[in-house]
Write a protein that holds these residues in place. Structure first.
Motif, mmCIF file in Angstrom:
data_model
loop_
_atom_site.group_PDB
_atom_site.id
_atom_site.type_symbol
_atom_site.label_atom_id
_atom_site.label_comp_id
_atom_site.label_asym_id
_atom_site.label_seq_id
_atom_site.Cartn_x
_atom_site.Cartn_y
_atom_site.Cartn_z
ATOM 1 N N LEU A 318 0.886 -1.210 0.020
ATOM 2 C CA LEU A 318 0.058 -0.106 -0.160
ATOM 3 C C LEU A 318 0.819 1.303 -0.115
ATOM 4 C CD1 LEU A 318 -2.669 1.751 0.442
ATOM 5 C CD2 LEU A 318 -2.499 1.314 2.769
ATOM 6 N N THR A 319 0.882 1.947 -1.126
ATOM 7 C CA THR A 319 1.516 3.038 -1.071
ATOM 8 C C THR A 319 0.596 4.580 -0.944
ATOM 9 O OG1 THR A 319 3.325 4.536 -2.357
ATOM 10 C CG2 THR A 319 1.602 3.484 -3.716
ATOM 11 N N LEU A 320 0.988 5.438 -0.098
ATOM 12 C CA LEU A 320 0.182 6.413 0.353
ATOM 13 C C LEU A 320 -0.162 7.778 -0.478
ATOM 14 C CD1 LEU A 320 1.093 6.181 4.237
ATOM 15 C CD2 LEU A 320 -0.363 4.929 2.926
ATOM 16 N N TYR A 321 0.817 7.965 -1.336
ATOM 17 C CA TYR A 321 0.933 9.448 -2.261
ATOM 18 C C TYR A 321 -0.420 9.763 -2.606
ATOM 19 C CZ TYR A 321 2.233 7.372 -6.736
ATOM 20 O OH TYR A 321 2.214 6.728 -8.180
ATOM 21 N N TYR A 326 -3.939 15.004 3.103
ATOM 22 C CA TYR A 326 -2.777 14.732 4.061
ATOM 23 C C TYR A 326 -3.050 14.013 5.006
ATOM 24 C CZ TYR A 326 1.318 15.778 6.684
ATOM 25 O OH TYR A 326 2.392 15.547 7.834
ATOM 26 N N LYS A 327 -4.215 14.360 5.632
ATOM 27 C CA LYS A 327 -4.579 13.608 6.936
ATOM 28 C C LYS A 327 -4.857 12.120 6.766
ATOM 29 C CE LYS A 327 -9.665 15.057 6.304
ATOM 30 N NZ LYS A 327 -9.938 13.775 6.118
ATOM 31 N N ASP A 328 -5.270 11.738 5.660
ATOM 32 C CA ASP A 328 -5.498 10.264 5.210
ATOM 33 C C ASP A 328 -3.992 9.630 5.069
ATOM 34 O OD1 ASP A 328 -8.286 10.659 5.225
ATOM 35 O OD2 ASP A 328 -7.908 11.725 2.898
ATOM 36 N N LYS A 329 -3.054 10.407 4.700
ATOM 37 C CA LYS A 329 -1.891 9.896 4.541
ATOM 38 C C LYS A 329 -1.003 9.550 5.998
ATOM 39 C CE LYS A 329 -1.524 11.946 -0.085
ATOM 40 N NZ LYS A 329 -0.752 13.137 -0.882
ATOM 41 N N ARG A 334 -5.800 4.073 10.889
ATOM 42 C CA ARG A 334 -6.369 3.133 9.990
ATOM 43 C C ARG A 334 -5.530 2.559 9.020
ATOM 44 N NH1 ARG A 334 -10.521 4.919 4.899
ATOM 45 N NH2 ARG A 334 -11.161 2.717 4.322
ATOM 46 N N ILE A 335 -4.253 3.164 8.672
ATOM 47 C CA ILE A 335 -3.434 2.553 7.703
ATOM 48 C C ILE A 335 -2.801 1.233 8.409
ATOM 49 C CG2 ILE A 335 -1.111 2.544 6.373
ATOM 50 C CD1 ILE A 335 -1.925 5.860 6.400
#
Length: 398
Positions: A318-321, A326-329, A334-335
């Motif tokens: 899972l890559t976050l970019y 930003y708050k999700d990353k 959760r991640i």
């Protein structure tokens, strides 16, 4: 394989109903309840709409015509016959989720007097909104069905391959094929040759779909990489293969990369698909099933895990970019559980968000964390010391 989605009284009631003789029931009689569920079902990597019938997963019999089955209904005998043809699995539209908590009653399941046969074998059929439903487990005779509870995922593979060994990332993943002669991100044949010669065996490669729908190795359609590439406009594969990247290097497409992988049997490729991730990964799996386990797909949204895993890819990052705002990353609450419950190879984040608290959340859960893109050897060592598992780097000399 767990056959019951929600155990307890619902399952007992359904089993009790199944023991009733047909003469005790009339078409339209309620025999169960459809419950909200977050479980997704796939046949050979393609999603099929699924229903939770009192704790058992069911699919629409007529939908199976888009998943390699022939479907024939005979009104005179009230018979629905399905037979496995092995034809193309093209799939059907997936209706939106109800959004309700799992187990919430949605509608009644009705008794149907239509007899359902799978290649001559009679199976139970149900009526939901006028559609004939068969249990997903009834299809087990056609392949191997796997249920991943933590991922809410049920998969039927009609021609299963041996599962890939679970992989781990080395400390350094070569980014975009690696830097060569001062040129980074070429994704070229010469670049991966140089990276291999330098001892690297895990290469991250960018992919796009060409104008004619074939995976090619390029970061974006930009004249920055070659003057012949029109900015923002996809080329056909043949057109792309005639260019020279940075005016000097040989471009790669999936065929050329696959041929190279066959000659370099110890290399794995981390994919970074810049458009239509699912389409590109499905094209790779279809064209080169024997090499599928040599690819580590990156996914860019939580919802991509199920279809990518159902394509047969065992090792996933899972890559976050691209993960929303930003708050999700930085939402490790959760991640991290998502990655831990699915056994991901790693989560990859921009190095700028990898502060001490962020790294600690992954370390505490035993989830590997990779960061991009870090070329300075001293910064790389500091990140390793802080608990980062791997870095993506253009620098092949370290």
């Amino acid at each position: 394989m767990r056959t019951c989605i929600k155990r307890g009284i619902f399952c007992l009631l359904l089993l009790a109903v199944l023991t009733l003789s047909a003469s005790a029931l009339r078409p339209g009689d309620a025999v169960g309840t459809v419950l909200a569920t977050d479980i997704r079902a796939f046949i050979d990597g393609v999603e099929i709409p699924a229903y939770n019938i009192d704790g058992h997963l069911g699919v629409v019999a007529e939908d199976l015509s888009a998943y390699g089955f022939a479907v024939e209904y005979t009104d005179e005998t009230r018979t629905l016959s399905l037979s496995r043809t092995g034809g193309e699995t093209r799939g059907v539209a997936i209706p939106p989720s109800s959004g309700l908590p799992s187990g919430t009653p949605l509608m009644q399941v009705l008794y149907s007097d239509i007899k359902v046969y799978l290649d001559g074998r009679q199976v139970d059929g149900y009526n939901i909104n006028g559609q004939t439903i068969v249990l997903f487990s009834a299809l087990d005779v056609y392949g191997t069905r796997t249920y991943l509870a933590g991922a809410a995922l049920s998969m039927l593979e009609t021609a299963p391959t041996a599962p890939a060994a679970l992989l781990s990332l080395p400390q350094r993943v070569v980014h975009g094929g690696g830097e060569l002669d001062g040129f980074a991100g070429s994704n070229s044949l010469e670049a991966i040759d140089a990276a291999y010669a330098a001892g690297h065996r895990t290469l991250e490669i960018d992919f796009l779909l060409s104008a004619d729908g074939y995976p090619v190795c390029l970061h974006d359609w930009s004249s920055y990489y070659a003057g012949e590439i029109p900015d923002g406009a996809a080329m056909t594969r043949d057109e792309f293969l005639k260019v020279k990247i940075y005016g000097r290097y040989t471009p790669l497409d999936l065929d050329r990369l696959a041929a190279w992988l066959l000659e370099h049997g110890d290399v794995t490729v981390v994919t970074d698909v810049k458009d239509d991730n699912l389409g590109a990964l499905r094209a790779i799996a279809k064209a080169y099933p024997a090499l599928k386990n040599r690819f580590i797909p990156q996914i860019y949204a939580y919802g991509e895990y199920a279809p990518v895993r159902a394509m047969g890819y065992t090792n996933i990052i899972l890559t976050l970019y691209r993960l929303g705002e930003y708050k999700d990353k930085i939402n490790t609450a959760r991640i991290v559980p998502f990655a831990a419950s699915r056994g991901l190879v790693a989560v990859t984040a921009d190095v700028t968000i990898a502060n001490a608290d962020f790294i600690a959340a992954f370390n505490a859960a035993g989830v590997p964390l990779a960061v991009h893109t870090v070329n300075d050897p001293k910064k790389q060592e500091a990140l390793f010391a802080a608990g980062v598992t791997a870095v993506y780097t253009d620098n092949i000399s370290e």
